[in-house]
Enzyme design. Structure first.
Site, PDB file in Angstrom:
ATOM      1  N   ASP A  29       0.848  -1.192   0.000  1.00  0.00           N
ATOM      2  CA  ASP A  29       0.000   0.000   0.000  1.00  0.00           C
ATOM      3  C   ASP A  29       0.888   1.248   0.000  1.00  0.00           C
ATOM      4  O   ASP A  29       1.653   1.474   0.931  1.00  0.00           O
ATOM      5  CB  ASP A  29      -0.895  -0.014   1.246  1.00  0.00           C
ATOM      6  CG  ASP A  29      -2.067   0.940   1.153  1.00  0.00           C
ATOM      7  OD1 ASP A  29      -1.921   1.977   0.499  1.00  0.00           O
ATOM      8  OD2 ASP A  29      -3.121   0.642   1.742  1.00  0.00           O
ATOM      9  N   ASP A  30       0.794   2.044  -1.061  1.00  0.00           N
ATOM     10  CA  ASP A  30       1.566   3.292  -1.166  1.00  0.00           C
ATOM     11  C   ASP A  30       3.068   3.030  -1.208  1.00  0.00           C
ATOM     12  O   ASP A  30       3.847   3.674  -0.500  1.00  0.00           O
ATOM     13  CB  ASP A  30       1.279   4.225   0.020  1.00  0.00           C
ATOM     14  CG  ASP A  30      -0.115   4.839   0.000  1.00  0.00           C
ATOM     15  OD1 ASP A  30      -0.909   4.451  -0.865  1.00  0.00           O
ATOM     16  OD2 ASP A  30      -0.390   5.690   0.849  1.00  0.00           O
ATOM     17  N   CYS A  65      -5.695   4.668  -3.764  1.00  0.00           N
ATOM     18  CA  CYS A  65      -5.861   3.244  -3.471  1.00  0.00           C
ATOM     19  C   CYS A  65      -7.142   2.635  -4.038  1.00  0.00           C
ATOM     20  O   CYS A  65      -7.097   1.654  -4.784  1.00  0.00           O
ATOM     21  CB  CYS A  65      -5.786   3.004  -1.967  1.00  0.00           C
ATOM     22  SG  CYS A  65      -6.961   3.955  -0.984  1.00  0.00           S
ATOM     23  N   ASP A 308      -0.607  -0.555  -4.783  1.00  0.00           N
ATOM     24  CA  ASP A 308      -1.822   0.073  -5.317  1.00  0.00           C
ATOM     25  C   ASP A 308      -1.545   1.424  -5.952  1.00  0.00           C
ATOM     26  O   ASP A 308      -2.256   1.871  -6.850  1.00  0.00           O
ATOM     27  CB  ASP A 308      -2.916   0.188  -4.248  1.00  0.00           C
ATOM     28  CG  ASP A 308      -2.479   0.948  -3.001  1.00  0.00           C
ATOM     29  OD1 ASP A 308      -1.315   1.374  -2.906  1.00  0.00           O
ATOM     30  OD2 ASP A 308      -3.327   1.104  -2.093  1.00  0.00           O
TER      31      ASP A 308
END
Length: 617
Positions: A29-30, A65, A308
């Site tokens: 994530d990120d 996201c 994402d």
């Protein structure tokens, strides 16, 4: 009855497996590429880098996201799913279900093809205590992180199959997800192919909500065993870090002052914390591979690794976040290993998250006919050649830019449409903003996207890019895959389009104007005008009240000797006693992870129903 699925006879890419292959997608994530985070993941480098293929030109088409995750599952651009935000009216879990986005999508198709499908971790924002019983279709098991604790790493809460949400005190979120993933791998039916989607929220910024109206953010929180790592690391001081000049950028960047030293010191700490939190994902990957080996499943399993969206810290004076069209936010990691995949190879094929669903279906020997994919299968096998004409991707965004460390003035002016072109001998980023501003970067001469050449570029080049952006902005299916053919049959790429014999044709084409800075997608807000017309005549300046840019706030951090510390108000609990790196051969807890899950307290349940508990990215 199979209504929208046609099983293929031949295996993907000419690789005929003994049975349908297993497919695992591990999504962080990120996670950045440009700040070198992948270099700090030795297990990934060993098992996917050396044993698989790395794709360096992999992109997201929306740097946020929820839209990006839905593009993975649907194989479509956000303008075709109309899922463009993290919350209502055009994003969030309830909207995902209300719009029936789980009716025809990847897990449903894979189930029809005979797969067992499993999901663990972050799904989309808005899955929480109030709606946890409403599980999406298509999953044999669905064990999702529950808001508002998705980004509170030592307060992981998950709901399995819509059951009672459980908190796992003292265990880091990635370790909980790791244990759950290993349990699935150890118990799957070896005669049935499986798809396992593992989605921890590391290395995302820590986000917490304690009942106030503002969301609190801080640095990512790693597992205790990793807190001592990388004590001297700093954000790479590239030319785009805290840029001396931001001339030619949109107003919300041009108006930013240089970052001061206190802020830089704190952001360096955030950077170190992100690297530390990634270590748990690296170990998770190693454990998955060790378990597949023990289960004799590794040789028939494809493992994909990506994120994402990308991430920036200090980019062009911005503090910390994503959502821009620049390379740091849209270029993301992508590795794959599996049967027929070249080992130790680095490829330059251009592809995106919209390509994942068609790629997975091809590997499964299946197709779907519910709607046309905007993406197409990625040539992941050693004997598959890249399509050199696949050079263009649309990048799109309709939402304010918010800094995760401090607010961004004029951040509501972050609605844009972009082209990202990587061809033979050329590479461009072209962006049209909702303010009428336009940006063009030659990424070969200017890889850090510092000098906007729009005003000095030739009309010949700009006319081609404008026409291409018009074709891409509302594309569907093959138009997204081969936009040049839509404009002029026989043209396959920008190099061919620049032939002087087409000058007359392209000078008579049109260009895109975004009239207002709306925080949602409205096709009527994007108008097509003649090249001879002025875009300024169509842009409505100040026609929309400024959006609330920062829906969360960062707590002030005290920096001493390059360190900053932050702790949320939360119950006091004993952390699990891990020392050093956890071996992939061992679990992080004794026995079944579910032994450690406890119900939420009444106070936690009340907190989860607070209307502001979901206002974050």
């Amino acid at each position: 009855m199979i209504t929208n699925l046609i099983l293929a006879v031949a295996a993907a890419g000419g690789i005929l497996a003994k049975k349908q292959p297993n497919i695992i997608l591990l999504l962080s994530d990120d996670q950045d590429v440009r700040m070198n985070s992948l270099e700090y993941m030795p297990i990934l480098q060993k098992h996917l880098g050396e044993e698989g293929t790395k794709f360096e030109k992999h992109y997201v088409t929306t740097a946020l996201c929820c839209p990006s995750r839905v593009s993975i599952l649907k194989g479509q651009f956000a303008h075709n799913t109309n899922f463009t935000d993290v919350g209502p009216p055009t994003g969030g879990y309830d909207v995902f279900l209300e719009n029936n986005l789980d009716e025809e999508y990847l897990p449903v198709w894979l189930q029809r093809a005979g797969y067992a499908t499993h999901y663990i971790g972050k799904f989309v924002n808005g899955y929480g205590v109030p709606n946890h019983k409403n599980v999406p279709r298509g999953w044999n098991s669905f064990d999702a992180l529950v808001n508002p604790w998705v980004y509170d790493f030592y307060h992981p809460v998950l709901a399995n199959g819509g059951g009672e949400p459980k908190h796992y005190p003292g265990i880091h979120q990635v370790d909980v997800i790791r244990e759950k993933a290993l349990n699935i791998l150890e118990t799957v039916d070896k005669e049935t192919p499986f798809f396992l989607y593992i989605s921890p929220s590391a290395p995302h910024t820590t986000v917490g909500f304690t009942g106030e109206t503002a969301i609190k953010t801080s640095e990512s929180i790693p597992a205790d065993r990793h807190r001592h790592l990388f004590p001297l690391e700093k954000i790479p001081r590239t030319p785009s870090f805290n840029s001396e000049s931001v001339s030619g950028k949109p107003r919300y960047i041009e108006s930013l002052p240089l970052l001061n030293q206190t802020t830089i010191d704190t952001l360096d700490h955030w950077y170190r914390q992100r690297l530390r939190n990634l270590q748990s994902i690296d170990e998770l990957l190693g454990s998955v591979i060790e378990t597949l080996k023990r289960q004799n499943q590794l040789d028939n399993t494809y493992i994909f690794y990506s994120a994402d969206n990308g991430y920036h810290i200090g980019l062009h004076r911005l503090n910390a976040g994503k959502t821009t069209p620049y390379e740091d936010d849209v270029n993301v990691p992508f590795y794959v290993r599996g049967p027929g995949v070249a080992k130790g190879k680095v490829r330059q094929d251009v592809n995106s998250h919209t390509d994942f669903a068609p790629t997975f279906l091809k590997l499964a020997g299946a197709t779907q006919t519910a709607y046309p994919f905007d993406g197409e299968p990625i040539p992941i096998h050693e004997d598959e050649e890249a399509d050199r004409n696949r050079e263009t991707l649309g990048v799109e965004f309709w939402r304010p830019a918010g800094g995760e460390f401090s607010p961004i003035p004029h951040g509501e002016e972050n609605t844009y449409r972009s082209l990202r072109i990587n061809g033979v001998g050329y590479s461009y980023l072209y962006t049209v903003w909702c303010t009428g501003h336009r940006e063009l970067y030659d990424n070969i001469k200017d890889p850090f996207q510092l000098k906007n050449i729009y005003e000095t570029a030739s009309a010949k080049l700009v006319n081609r890019l404008d026409a291409l952006l018009v074709a891409v902005h509302d594309c569907k299916g093959t138009t997204c895959q081969k936009p040049w053919n839509t404009l002029l049959p026989g043209i396959n790429n920008l190099g061919e389009a620049l032939n002087p014999k087409f000058d007359g044709f392209f000078s008579g084409q049109h260009k895109l104007v975004i009239r207002q800075c709306l925080p949602y997608y409205d096709i009527g807000n994007e108008v097509i005008i003649k090249n001879s017309e002025s875009a300024a005549d169509y842009v409505i300046v100040g026609g929309v009240p400024p959006a609330e840019v920062n829906r969360f706030r960062a707590e002030p951090l005290i920096v001493q000797d390059g360190r900053a510390d932050f702790e949320f108000e939360r119950e006091t609990h004993a952390k699990t006693k891990f020392k050093g790196t956890v071996s992939p051969k061992h679990k992080v807890v004794d026995g079944d992870i579910e032994r450690y899950g406890v119900p939420l307290t009444e106070e936690e349940i009340r907190l989860a129903y607070h209307p502001h508990a979901y206002d974050y990215d």
